[in-house]
Design a protein around this motif. Sequence first.
Motif, PDB file in Angstrom:
ATOM      1  N   ALA A   6      60.340 126.532  26.758  1.00 41.53           N
ATOM      2  CA  ALA A   6      58.913 126.765  26.519  1.00 41.53           C
ATOM      3  C   ALA A   6      58.387 125.852  25.429  1.00 41.53           C
ATOM      4  O   ALA A   6      57.277 125.328  25.529  1.00 41.53           O
ATOM      5  CB  ALA A   6      58.682 128.227  26.138  1.00 41.53           C
ATOM      6  N   TRP A   7      59.179 125.650  24.398  1.00 41.11           N
ATOM      7  CA  TRP A   7      58.754 124.793  23.294  1.00 41.11           C
ATOM      8  C   TRP A   7      58.526 123.367  23.781  1.00 41.11           C
ATOM      9  O   TRP A   7      57.505 122.759  23.497  1.00 41.11           O
ATOM     10  CB  TRP A   7      59.798 124.831  22.188  1.00 41.11           C
ATOM     11  CG  TRP A   7      59.523 123.890  21.081  1.00 41.11           C
ATOM     12  CD1 TRP A   7      60.186 122.744  20.803  1.00 41.11           C
ATOM     13  CD2 TRP A   7      58.484 123.989  20.099  1.00 41.11           C
ATOM     14  NE1 TRP A   7      59.640 122.120  19.709  1.00 41.11           N
ATOM     15  CE2 TRP A   7      58.592 122.869  19.256  1.00 41.11           C
ATOM     16  CE3 TRP A   7      57.484 124.914  19.853  1.00 41.11           C
ATOM     17  CZ2 TRP A   7      57.739 122.664  18.198  1.00 41.11           C
ATOM     18  CZ3 TRP A   7      56.637 124.708  18.791  1.00 41.11           C
ATOM     19  CH2 TRP A   7      56.760 123.599  17.977  1.00 41.11           C
ATOM     20  N   PHE A  12      55.482 123.164  26.097  1.00 38.60           N
ATOM     21  CA  PHE A  12      54.251 123.292  25.328  1.00 38.60           C
ATOM     22  C   PHE A  12      53.939 121.998  24.575  1.00 38.60           C
ATOM     23  O   PHE A  12      52.795 121.556  24.528  1.00 38.60           O
ATOM     24  CB  PHE A  12      54.375 124.469  24.352  1.00 38.60           C
ATOM     25  CG  PHE A  12      53.104 124.809  23.663  1.00 38.60           C
ATOM     26  CD1 PHE A  12      52.053 125.391  24.361  1.00 38.60           C
ATOM     27  CD2 PHE A  12      52.942 124.552  22.317  1.00 38.60           C
ATOM     28  CE1 PHE A  12      50.869 125.706  23.720  1.00 38.60           C
ATOM     29  CE2 PHE A  12      51.764 124.863  21.672  1.00 38.60           C
ATOM     30  CZ  PHE A  12      50.726 125.443  22.369  1.00 38.60           C
ATOM     31  N   ILE A  13      54.957 121.354  24.015  1.00 43.56           N
ATOM     32  CA  ILE A  13      54.766 120.086  23.310  1.00 43.56           C
ATOM     33  C   ILE A  13      54.328 118.999  24.283  1.00 43.56           C
ATOM     34  O   ILE A  13      53.475 118.164  23.964  1.00 43.56           O
ATOM     35  CB  ILE A  13      56.051 119.687  22.552  1.00 43.56           C
ATOM     36  CG1 ILE A  13      56.307 120.649  21.404  1.00 43.56           C
ATOM     37  CG2 ILE A  13      55.982 118.263  22.052  1.00 43.56           C
ATOM     38  CD1 ILE A  13      55.207 120.691  20.355  1.00 43.56           C
ATOM     39  N   ALA A  14      54.885 118.998  25.489  1.00 49.43           N
ATOM     40  CA  ALA A  14      54.487 118.005  26.497  1.00 49.43           C
ATOM     41  C   ALA A  14      53.023 118.187  26.873  1.00 49.43           C
ATOM     42  O   ALA A  14      52.270 117.204  26.974  1.00 49.43           O
ATOM     43  CB  ALA A  14      55.377 118.123  27.729  1.00 49.43           C
ATOM     44  N   LEU A  15      52.596 119.423  27.078  1.00 46.82           N
ATOM     45  CA  LEU A  15      51.192 119.679  27.411  1.00 46.82           C
ATOM     46  C   LEU A  15      50.277 119.302  26.253  1.00 46.82           C
ATOM     47  O   LEU A  15      49.177 118.782  26.457  1.00 46.82           O
ATOM     48  CB  LEU A  15      50.993 121.144  27.802  1.00 46.82           C
ATOM     49  CG  LEU A  15      51.629 121.564  29.123  1.00 46.82           C
ATOM     50  CD1 LEU A  15      51.478 123.062  29.332  1.00 46.82           C
ATOM     51  CD2 LEU A  15      51.036 120.811  30.280  1.00 46.82           C
ATOM     52  N   PHE A  56      53.196 133.022  29.671  1.00 48.71           N
ATOM     53  CA  PHE A  56      54.289 133.245  30.617  1.00 48.71           C
ATOM     54  C   PHE A  56      55.629 133.319  29.899  1.00 48.71           C
ATOM     55  O   PHE A  56      56.422 134.234  30.117  1.00 48.71           O
ATOM     56  CB  PHE A  56      54.317 132.139  31.671  1.00 48.71           C
ATOM     57  CG  PHE A  56      55.505 132.207  32.574  1.00 48.71           C
ATOM     58  CD1 PHE A  56      55.563 133.155  33.581  1.00 48.71           C
ATOM     59  CD2 PHE A  56      56.572 131.336  32.413  1.00 48.71           C
ATOM     60  CE1 PHE A  56      56.663 133.234  34.411  1.00 48.71           C
ATOM     61  CE2 PHE A  56      57.671 131.403  33.229  1.00 48.71           C
ATOM     62  CZ  PHE A  56      57.726 132.354  34.239  1.00 48.71           C
ATOM     63  N   PHE A  57      55.901 132.353  29.019  1.00 46.77           N
ATOM     64  CA  PHE A  57      57.183 132.361  28.331  1.00 46.77           C
ATOM     65  C   PHE A  57      57.254 133.457  27.270  1.00 46.77           C
ATOM     66  O   PHE A  57      58.338 133.953  26.978  1.00 46.77           O
ATOM     67  CB  PHE A  57      57.471 130.991  27.714  1.00 46.77           C
ATOM     68  CG  PHE A  57      57.987 130.007  28.725  1.00 46.77           C
ATOM     69  CD1 PHE A  57      59.266 130.137  29.241  1.00 46.77           C
ATOM     70  CD2 PHE A  57      57.201 128.970  29.173  1.00 46.77           C
ATOM     71  CE1 PHE A  57      59.746 129.246  30.162  1.00 46.77           C
ATOM     72  CE2 PHE A  57      57.680 128.068  30.099  1.00 46.77           C
ATOM     73  CZ  PHE A  57      58.958 128.204  30.599  1.00 46.77           C
ATOM     74  N   GLN A  58      56.118 133.857  26.723  1.00 42.44           N
ATOM     75  CA  GLN A  58      56.126 134.974  25.782  1.00 42.44           C
ATOM     76  C   GLN A  58      56.504 136.269  26.516  1.00 42.44           C
ATOM     77  O   GLN A  58      57.310 137.054  26.023  1.00 42.44           O
ATOM     78  CB  GLN A  58      54.754 135.109  25.124  1.00 42.44           C
ATOM     79  CG  GLN A  58      54.689 136.174  24.068  1.00 42.44           C
ATOM     80  CD  GLN A  58      53.315 136.274  23.434  1.00 42.44           C
ATOM     81  OE1 GLN A  58      52.321 135.828  24.010  1.00 42.44           O
ATOM     82  NE2 GLN A  58      53.251 136.866  22.266  1.00 42.44           N
TER      83      GLN A  58
END
Length: 64
Positions: A4-5, A8-11, A54-56
């Motif tokens: 997820a990390w 999220f960084i890619a987005l 979603f990942f949360q």
Amino acid sequence: MRMAWWLFIALLSIQIIFLQYMVEVYLAEHYDELIYYFGALGFMFVAAIIVYFFFQKTDQVSEE
């Protein structure tokens, strides 16, 4: 949570790239193209929010 990390960084990096394109288009005075970059930036923002939630939720389920 590591996946997820990185996702999220890619987005977030894609959002920064779109913001840079928007500044370049604005400075080149091609205002008609700004709406497309604004729409893409908004879509990437919504996608990042969905991925975060979603990942949360996935982490909450895996803890139970």
